[in-house]
Write a protein that holds these residues in place. Sequence first.
Motif, PDB file in Angstrom:
ATOM      1  N   HIS A 106      -0.265   9.548 -10.351  1.00 13.19           N
ATOM      2  CA  HIS A 106       1.064   8.968 -10.561  1.00 13.19           C
ATOM      3  C   HIS A 106       1.980   9.298  -9.382  1.00 13.19           C
ATOM      4  CE1 HIS A 106       4.685   7.635 -12.624  1.00 13.19           C
ATOM      5  NE2 HIS A 106       5.237   8.808 -12.370  1.00 13.19           N
ATOM      6  N   ARG A 107       2.032  10.575  -9.014  1.00 10.15           N
ATOM      7  CA  ARG A 107       2.869  10.974  -7.880  1.00 10.15           C
ATOM      8  C   ARG A 107       2.281  10.465  -6.562  1.00 10.15           C
ATOM      9  NH1 ARG A 107       3.201  15.398 -11.426  1.00 10.15           N
ATOM     10  NH2 ARG A 107       5.353  15.986 -11.954  1.00 10.15           N
ATOM     11  N   PHE A 108       0.964  10.420  -6.491  1.00  9.43           N
ATOM     12  CA  PHE A 108       0.278   9.933  -5.291  1.00  9.43           C
ATOM     13  C   PHE A 108       0.666   8.478  -5.001  1.00  9.43           C
ATOM     14  CE2 PHE A 108      -3.437   8.308  -2.949  1.00  9.43           C
ATOM     15  CZ  PHE A 108      -3.621   9.313  -2.006  1.00  9.43           C
ATOM     16  N   ILE A 109       0.709   7.649  -6.043  1.00 10.27           N
ATOM     17  CA  ILE A 109       1.091   6.245  -5.875  1.00 10.27           C
ATOM     18  C   ILE A 109       2.572   6.121  -5.557  1.00 10.27           C
ATOM     19  CG2 ILE A 109       1.288   4.020  -7.051  1.00 10.27           C
ATOM     20  CD1 ILE A 109      -1.166   4.841  -8.711  1.00 10.27           C
ATOM     21  N   ARG A 110       3.403   6.848  -6.276  1.00 11.01           N
ATOM     22  CA  ARG A 110       4.857   6.742  -6.071  1.00 11.01           C
ATOM     23  C   ARG A 110       5.267   7.137  -4.663  1.00 11.01           C
ATOM     24  NH1 ARG A 110       8.856   8.669 -10.709  1.00 11.01           N
ATOM     25  NH2 ARG A 110      10.194   7.596  -9.206  1.00 11.01           N
ATOM     26  N   ALA A 111       4.572   8.112  -4.092  1.00 10.32           N
ATOM     27  CA  ALA A 111       4.903   8.539  -2.729  1.00 10.32           C
ATOM     28  C   ALA A 111       4.601   7.457  -1.707  1.00 10.32           C
ATOM     29  CB  ALA A 111       4.129   9.807  -2.385  1.00 10.32           C
ATOM     30  N   ARG A 112       3.706   6.509  -2.057  1.00  5.92           N
ATOM     31  CA  ARG A 112       3.298   5.452  -1.129  1.00  5.92           C
ATOM     32  C   ARG A 112       3.757   4.071  -1.579  1.00  5.92           C
ATOM     33  NH1 ARG A 112       0.266   9.632  -1.465  1.00  5.92           N
ATOM     34  NH2 ARG A 112      -1.045  10.417   0.219  1.00  5.92           N
ATOM     35  N   ARG A 113       4.414   3.984  -2.722  1.00 13.34           N
ATOM     36  CA  ARG A 113       4.841   2.736  -3.367  1.00 13.34           C
ATOM     37  C   ARG A 113       3.666   1.987  -3.974  1.00 13.34           C
ATOM     38  NH1 ARG A 113       7.498  -1.002   0.291  1.00 13.34           N
ATOM     39  NH2 ARG A 113       7.943  -2.171  -1.623  1.00 13.34           N
ATOM     40  N   PHE A 114       2.596   1.797  -3.242  1.00 14.92           N
ATOM     41  CA  PHE A 114       1.344   1.232  -3.751  1.00 14.92           C
ATOM     42  C   PHE A 114       0.247   1.627  -2.778  1.00 14.92           C
ATOM     43  CE2 PHE A 114       3.298  -2.035  -1.101  1.00 14.92           C
ATOM     44  CZ  PHE A 114       2.264  -2.353  -0.223  1.00 14.92           C
ATOM     45  N   LYS A 145      -4.979   7.272 -17.394  1.00 15.20           N
ATOM     46  CA  LYS A 145      -3.746   6.815 -16.779  1.00 15.20           C
ATOM     47  C   LYS A 145      -3.544   7.614 -15.498  1.00 15.20           C
ATOM     48  CE  LYS A 145      -0.861  10.034 -19.471  1.00 15.20           C
ATOM     49  NZ  LYS A 145       0.298  10.147 -20.398  1.00 15.20           N
ATOM     50  N   PRO A 146      -2.648   7.174 -14.598  1.00 16.41           N
ATOM     51  CA  PRO A 146      -2.481   7.883 -13.319  1.00 16.41           C
ATOM     52  C   PRO A 146      -2.154   9.362 -13.462  1.00 16.41           C
ATOM     53  CG  PRO A 146      -1.421   5.745 -13.209  1.00 16.41           C
ATOM     54  CD  PRO A 146      -1.854   5.925 -14.641  1.00 16.41           C
ATOM     55  N   GLY A 147      -1.365   9.725 -14.466  1.00 13.86           N
ATOM     56  CA  GLY A 147      -1.003  11.124 -14.649  1.00 13.86           C
ATOM     57  C   GLY A 147      -2.159  12.019 -15.016  1.00 13.86           C
ATOM     58  N   ASN A 148      -3.274  11.422 -15.462  1.00  7.50           N
ATOM     59  CA  ASN A 148      -4.447  12.204 -15.842  1.00  7.50           C
ATOM     60  C   ASN A 148      -5.586  12.082 -14.837  1.00  7.50           C
ATOM     61  OD1 ASN A 148      -3.329  13.311 -18.135  1.00  7.50           O
ATOM     62  ND2 ASN A 148      -4.062  11.688 -19.486  1.00  7.50           N
ATOM     63  N   ILE A 149      -5.247  11.645 -13.635  1.00 12.29           N
ATOM     64  CA  ILE A 149      -6.194  11.618 -12.523  1.00 12.29           C
ATOM     65  C   ILE A 149      -5.644  12.526 -11.422  1.00 12.29           C
ATOM     66  CG2 ILE A 149      -7.471  10.202 -10.887  1.00 12.29           C
ATOM     67  CD1 ILE A 149      -8.005   9.462 -13.798  1.00 12.29           C
ATOM     68  N   LEU A 204      -8.272   0.967 -17.872  1.00 21.03           N
ATOM     69  CA  LEU A 204      -8.686   0.958 -16.470  1.00 21.03           C
ATOM     70  C   LEU A 204      -8.043  -0.202 -15.721  1.00 21.03           C
ATOM     71  CD1 LEU A 204     -12.487   1.789 -16.842  1.00 21.03           C
ATOM     72  CD2 LEU A 204     -10.805   3.181 -15.624  1.00 21.03           C
ATOM     73  N   GLY A 205      -7.909  -1.347 -16.384  1.00 17.49           N
ATOM     74  CA  GLY A 205      -7.248  -2.486 -15.750  1.00 17.49           C
ATOM     75  C   GLY A 205      -5.791  -2.176 -15.428  1.00 17.49           C
ATOM     76  N   ILE A 206      -5.101  -1.537 -16.362  1.00 21.27           N
ATOM     77  CA  ILE A 206      -3.709  -1.150 -16.110  1.00 21.27           C
ATOM     78  C   ILE A 206      -3.640  -0.150 -14.966  1.00 21.27           C
ATOM     79  CG2 ILE A 206      -1.688   0.010 -17.088  1.00 21.27           C
ATOM     80  CD1 ILE A 206      -2.386  -1.170 -19.780  1.00 21.27           C
ATOM     81  N   LEU A 207      -4.577   0.804 -14.956  1.00 24.02           N
ATOM     82  CA  LEU A 207      -4.631   1.802 -13.879  1.00 24.02           C
ATOM     83  C   LEU A 207      -4.799   1.124 -12.524  1.00 24.02           C
ATOM     84  CD1 LEU A 207      -4.935   4.815 -12.949  1.00 24.02           C
ATOM     85  CD2 LEU A 207      -7.395   4.486 -13.258  1.00 24.02           C
ATOM     86  N   LEU A 208      -5.702   0.175 -12.433  1.00 19.55           N
ATOM     87  CA  LEU A 208      -5.931  -0.529 -11.174  1.00 19.55           C
ATOM     88  C   LEU A 208      -4.694  -1.305 -10.750  1.00 19.55           C
ATOM     89  CD1 LEU A 208      -7.822  -1.382  -8.895  1.00 19.55           C
ATOM     90  CD2 LEU A 208      -8.568  -3.278 -10.338  1.00 19.55           C
ATOM     91  N   HIS A 209      -4.036  -1.945 -11.707  1.00 21.84           N
ATOM     92  CA  HIS A 209      -2.808  -2.680 -11.404  1.00 21.84           C
ATOM     93  C   HIS A 209      -1.753  -1.747 -10.821  1.00 21.84           C
ATOM     94  CE1 HIS A 209       0.927  -4.939 -12.058  1.00 21.84           C
ATOM     95  NE2 HIS A 209       0.185  -6.025 -12.155  1.00 21.84           N
ATOM     96  N   GLN A 210      -1.629  -0.572 -11.398  1.00 17.61           N
ATOM     97  CA  GLN A 210      -0.663   0.391 -10.873  1.00 17.61           C
ATOM     98  C   GLN A 210      -1.022   0.838  -9.460  1.00 17.61           C
ATOM     99  OE1 GLN A 210      -0.749   2.783 -14.735  1.00 17.61           O
ATOM    100  NE2 GLN A 210       1.357   3.101 -14.086  1.00 17.61           N
ATOM    101  N   MET A 211      -2.314   0.973  -9.200  1.00 20.20           N
ATOM    102  CA  MET A 211      -2.739   1.386  -7.866  1.00 20.20           C
ATOM    103  C   MET A 211      -2.315   0.371  -6.810  1.00 20.20           C
ATOM    104  SD  MET A 211      -6.584   2.893  -8.237  1.00 20.20           S
ATOM    105  CE  MET A 211      -6.952   4.483  -8.935  1.00 20.20           C
ATOM    106  N   VAL A 212      -2.666  -0.894  -7.022  1.00 24.01           N
ATOM    107  CA  VAL A 212      -2.482  -1.895  -5.967  1.00 24.01           C
ATOM    108  C   VAL A 212      -1.116  -2.570  -6.016  1.00 24.01           C
ATOM    109  CG1 VAL A 212      -4.949  -2.320  -5.762  1.00 24.01           C
ATOM    110  CG2 VAL A 212      -3.598  -3.699  -7.344  1.00 24.01           C
ATOM    111  N   CYS A 213      -0.414  -2.497  -7.158  1.00 22.36           N
ATOM    112  CA  CYS A 213       0.900  -3.129  -7.275  1.00 22.36           C
ATOM    113  C   CYS A 213       2.037  -2.116  -7.315  1.00 22.36           C
ATOM    114  CB  CYS A 213       0.963  -4.007  -8.520  1.00 22.36           C
ATOM    115  SG  CYS A 213      -0.223  -5.364  -8.516  1.00 22.36           S
ATOM    116  N   GLY A 214       1.715  -0.860  -7.647  1.00 18.82           N
ATOM    117  CA  GLY A 214       2.731   0.177  -7.655  1.00 18.82           C
ATOM    118  C   GLY A 214       3.536   0.264  -8.935  1.00 18.82           C
ATOM    119  N   GLU A 215       3.174  -0.515  -9.940  1.00 18.65           N
ATOM    120  CA  GLU A 215       3.930  -0.479 -11.197  1.00 18.65           C
ATOM    121  C   GLU A 215       3.032  -0.879 -12.360  1.00 18.65           C
ATOM    122  OE1 GLU A 215       5.752  -5.010 -10.781  1.00 18.65           O
ATOM    123  OE2 GLU A 215       7.085  -3.279 -10.674  1.00 18.65           O
ATOM    124  N   HIS A 216       3.466  -0.490 -13.552  1.00 17.91           N
ATOM    125  CA  HIS A 216       2.770  -0.861 -14.781  1.00 17.91           C
ATOM    126  C   HIS A 216       2.923  -2.367 -14.988  1.00 17.91           C
ATOM    127  CE1 HIS A 216       1.616  -0.890 -19.014  1.00 17.91           C
ATOM    128  NE2 HIS A 216       1.277   0.391 -18.937  1.00 17.91           N
TER     129      HIS A 216
END
Length: 289
Positions: A106-114, A145-149, A204-216
């Motif tokens: 979660h913090r890893f993505i937020r620091a980079r936006r996506f 979810k991102p917070g648990n990775i 997992l689909g939501i997780l991937l969306h957050q990775m590449v889009c930066g948001e839920h």
Amino acid sequence: PPAGKTQQGLKEQYRLGSLLGRGGFGSVFAATRLSDGAPVAIKRVPRNRVLHWGELPDGTSAPLEIVLLAKVSTGFPGVVQLLEWLELPKDILMVLERPKRCQDLHRFIRARRFLPEEEARELFRQVLEAVRHCTSCGVLHRDIKPGNILVDLDTGQAKVIDFGCGTYLQDTAYTHFAGTRSYSPPEWTHFGRYYGKPATIWSLGILLHQMVCGEHPFRRGQNISWDHQLSLPQRLSQGGSSSLGLWGIPVLGDSSGLVGILHWQLLRRWHMSCSPPKQGVDGKVQAEL
């Protein structure tokens, strides 16, 4: 995992540090193992919040979270390692591995936006491997979810953490939801039941969306439904030789070694804007993990 140390003995072996996080099931603190200076995490769970217990291979009764961790963590780098645990009159303490330099996703993505597609693909591949490993051991995490990775910033290794919502994998439907509501599948909202593997694919689909889009993908308060139309950034590649396949979903075929989850299965299970499952939640539409 060994248990039975006295609280004083634990204090003699570890130096407690700062609070890393707090959730519904307990608190996690940074700590240092005094014998070699290795960083660890100590999770404290009040006994009155431990609702389910199980049995370790040696016959010892233990909280289900510890039993599940013992089944999946040993020798597998994609799941946080349980080093030891301690049962106190009011608390359960778990000593867990902690990479020297790490950050939750979660913090890893937020620091980079996506995340760039190549970086997202590699991290997502590791999460898929970890989820597949857990299901092969008969364990359902239920709170992907991102917070648990956890991401090891030195090696790039992703580790699944926090099995507090976990349970045993079963073929029949679950009628009790445990996890984060915004990651729950539509069938739970509509039918009050869900199957473990398809529900995991949804998260997992939501997780991937957050990775590449930066948001839920679903705004807070928005009902999660099958007719929801996803809006994906135009910067995402459209397939071909790129790292992400059609609509930004990774093509996970033989080349990745993850033959258990094909991209069409992932698309069918996550991009449910096409149509709701004809059979409801009878388990016929199952993505293999």
